[in-house]
Write an enzyme that holds these catalytic residues in place. Structure first.
Site, PDB file in Angstrom:
ATOM      1  N   GLY A  88      46.629  44.473  28.374  1.00  8.36           N
ATOM      2  CA  GLY A  88      45.238  44.089  28.666  1.00  8.36           C
ATOM      3  C   GLY A  88      44.607  43.404  27.471  1.00  8.36           C
ATOM      4  O   GLY A  88      45.305  42.991  26.540  1.00  8.36           O
ATOM      5  N   ASN A  89      43.289  43.262  27.487  1.00  7.50           N
ATOM      6  CA  ASN A  89      42.589  42.710  26.327  1.00  7.50           C
ATOM      7  C   ASN A  89      41.212  43.371  26.214  1.00  7.50           C
ATOM      8  O   ASN A  89      40.833  44.178  27.064  1.00  7.50           O
ATOM      9  CB  ASN A  89      42.492  41.185  26.408  1.00  7.50           C
ATOM     10  CG  ASN A  89      41.701  40.726  27.620  1.00  7.50           C
ATOM     11  OD1 ASN A  89      40.516  41.006  27.734  1.00  7.50           O
ATOM     12  ND2 ASN A  89      42.378  40.041  28.545  1.00  7.50           N
ATOM     13  N   ARG A  90      40.479  43.029  25.170  1.00  8.30           N
ATOM     14  CA  ARG A  90      39.256  43.776  24.846  1.00  8.30           C
ATOM     15  C   ARG A  90      37.994  43.256  25.525  1.00  8.30           C
ATOM     16  O   ARG A  90      36.899  43.704  25.227  1.00  8.30           O
ATOM     17  CB  ARG A  90      39.061  43.785  23.329  1.00  8.30           C
ATOM     18  CG  ARG A  90      40.029  44.739  22.637  1.00  8.30           C
ATOM     19  CD  ARG A  90      40.119  44.478  21.154  1.00  8.30           C
ATOM     20  NE  ARG A  90      38.833  44.415  20.509  1.00  8.30           N
ATOM     21  CZ  ARG A  90      38.617  43.884  19.319  1.00  8.30           C
ATOM     22  NH1 ARG A  90      39.628  43.358  18.643  1.00  8.30           N
ATOM     23  NH2 ARG A  90      37.422  43.883  18.788  1.00  8.30           N
TER      24      ARG A  90
END
Ligand code: CTP
Length: 415
Positions: A222-224
């Site tokens: 995923g990412n932030r």
């Protein structure tokens, strides 16, 4: 709504059928971190119980200048507040405020208040259009009070027209925008807060948040991204009258605003497929999602067990939503992209602009303190084929309006 945190707000409720919406206003203000004191006219108590509003605001409701137990100090309350909001404001209450007819705690506090005052009228269409009401509204505006304009639609009388109380979300948004502009008690009534209805009748597609790419039943890449910028865009666009399809990746943030059709998705492929389906009905697309460029080539059906050596994961490219929508863009459609560049910012943004057929790109600077991922603020530059427009560091709510302003300038006049 972060600019409402810690603000002291007086809510004055007068006797309209729309008074039930004051419960939503109190709840929204409290949820945003504001401290709320409620004043009700006698007539308002016929429409909504003071107990409801005292429970929601966690303070006793004031409905007379003196009650059996105590004398309520209206001057003190008037000085305490950062803003006073009268919602709903009936024709009678507007008239009393406009002429200083002090026969209720609400008008007494209004006359004593040194803070900015907002009023959100609610009445039947003919009452709203009557020259007496028009003159009273103008008179209040001439005092520096802020009108939160009525909405159009079905009225309690069964008539259709202007006169509905603005939606609680719009009222909160206008207060939030006011405080976001750095306005406080000291500059009572000098800042315009009107949100233009320049996207009325327009359909927007907005992507927001991260995408998650599954590795196995319990793990993902995923990412932030939190989706905050995309949600702020959707809320601001809805406030300006648009209908929004919001494709939102997995995030703890959400929105329930009227006018926003929230569609939750997980992976880039899911977001891509829904975007392709929804794009033809949109006049504009704003692609604020942080879409994963790659996904694991295979998703293991069972949880991957650890071994002795390193684990290699094969990644394959995800579809590019922006490129797909850009390739099928019609002359009446406008497409807006986001970019995060660490070097040759403008050149790289322009390359992306051409490649994905964007009309303009919102460029974020990763080096800027307080900007982009995870922050409530952002500093953007708007890059199109001919020019670069830099903006100041602002809250994402305000940045959203800057972006929509740029969009409105480029919307096809035929849409
Ligand atoms: N985008 C998209 N679908 C993808 C990837 C990106 O719609 N699969 C959109 C993003 O929402 C954003 C823009 O395209 O509007 C960003 O383009 P991208 O090439 O991904 O930019 P960066 O991630 O900034 O750059 P790069 O990976 O080229 O460094």
């Amino acid at each position: 709504m972060e600019h409402l945190r810690g603000k002291k707000i007086i809510l004055g409720v007068s006797g309209s059928i729309a008074a039930y919406k004051s419960a939503l206003i109190v709840r929204g203000l409290v949820k945003a971190g504001a401290e709320v004191r409620v004043l009700m006219t006698r007539a308002a108590t016929d429409f909504i119980s003071p107990l409801t509003l005292s429970t929601l605001s966690k303070h006793a409701v004031v409905s007379s200048v003196h009650d059996e137990a105590s004398w309520n100090n209206h001057v003190e309350l008037g000085l305490w507040a950062d803003a006073m909001l009268v919602a709903p404001a009936t024709a009678t209450t507007l008239s009393k405020m406009a002429h200083g007819l002090c026969d209720s705690a609400l008008v007494a506090v209004y006359l004593s208040a040194r803070c900015p005052v907002f009023f959100a009228p609610a009445m039947d269409v003919d009452m709203w259009l009557h020259p007496a009401t028009v003159a009273n509204v103008k008179r209040l505006q001439s005092f520096g009070n802020h009108l939160i304009d009525v909405a159009e639609g079905e009225l309690a009388s069964g008539l259709v027209g202007a006169g509905r109380l603005a939606e609680p979300e719009d009222i909160l948004l206008q207060l939030n925008t006011f405080f976001a502009q750095g306005a406080g008690a000291q500059d009572a009534g000098t800042k315009p807060v009107a949100i233009p209805h320049d996207l009325s009748g327009k359909h927007l597609l907005i992507t927001a948040g991260p995408t998650l790419e599954d590795l196995d039943p319990v793990r993902f890449l995923g990412n932030r991204s939190t989706g905050r910028m995309g949600i702020a865009l959707a809320e601001a666009a809805a406030a300006r009258g648009a209908t929004v399809d919001l494709l939102l990746g997995p995030t703890h943030l959400s929105t329930q605003r009227e006018g926003i059709n929230l569609i939750s998705v997980r992976s880039a492929r899911e977001m891509h497929d829904r975007a392709v389906e929804l794009w033809p009905r949109a006049q504009a697309g704003i692609l604020a999602a942080a879409v994963a460029d790659y996904r694991p080539a295979t998703v293991s059906e069972q949880k991957i067990k650890k071994g002795e050596g390193p684990l290699r994961i094969n990644l394959v490219r995800n579809p590019d939503i922006a490129a797909t929508l850009g390739a099928s863009k019609q002359p009446h459609q406008t497409l807006v992209g986001f970019a995060l560049e660490t070097e040759n910012e403008v050149d790289n943004a322009r390359t992306k602009l051409r490649k994905k057929n964007f009309d303009f790109i919102v460029l974020n600077s990763p080096n800027e303190a307080g900007a982009a991922f995870g922050h409530a603020t952002n500093r953007i530059q708007v890059v199109d084929h001919n020019k670069v427009t830099p903006y100041e560091l602002k809250s994402k709510d305000l940045v959203a309006h800057d972006i929509l302003q740029e969009l409105v300038l480029r919307l096809s006049p035929t849409t």
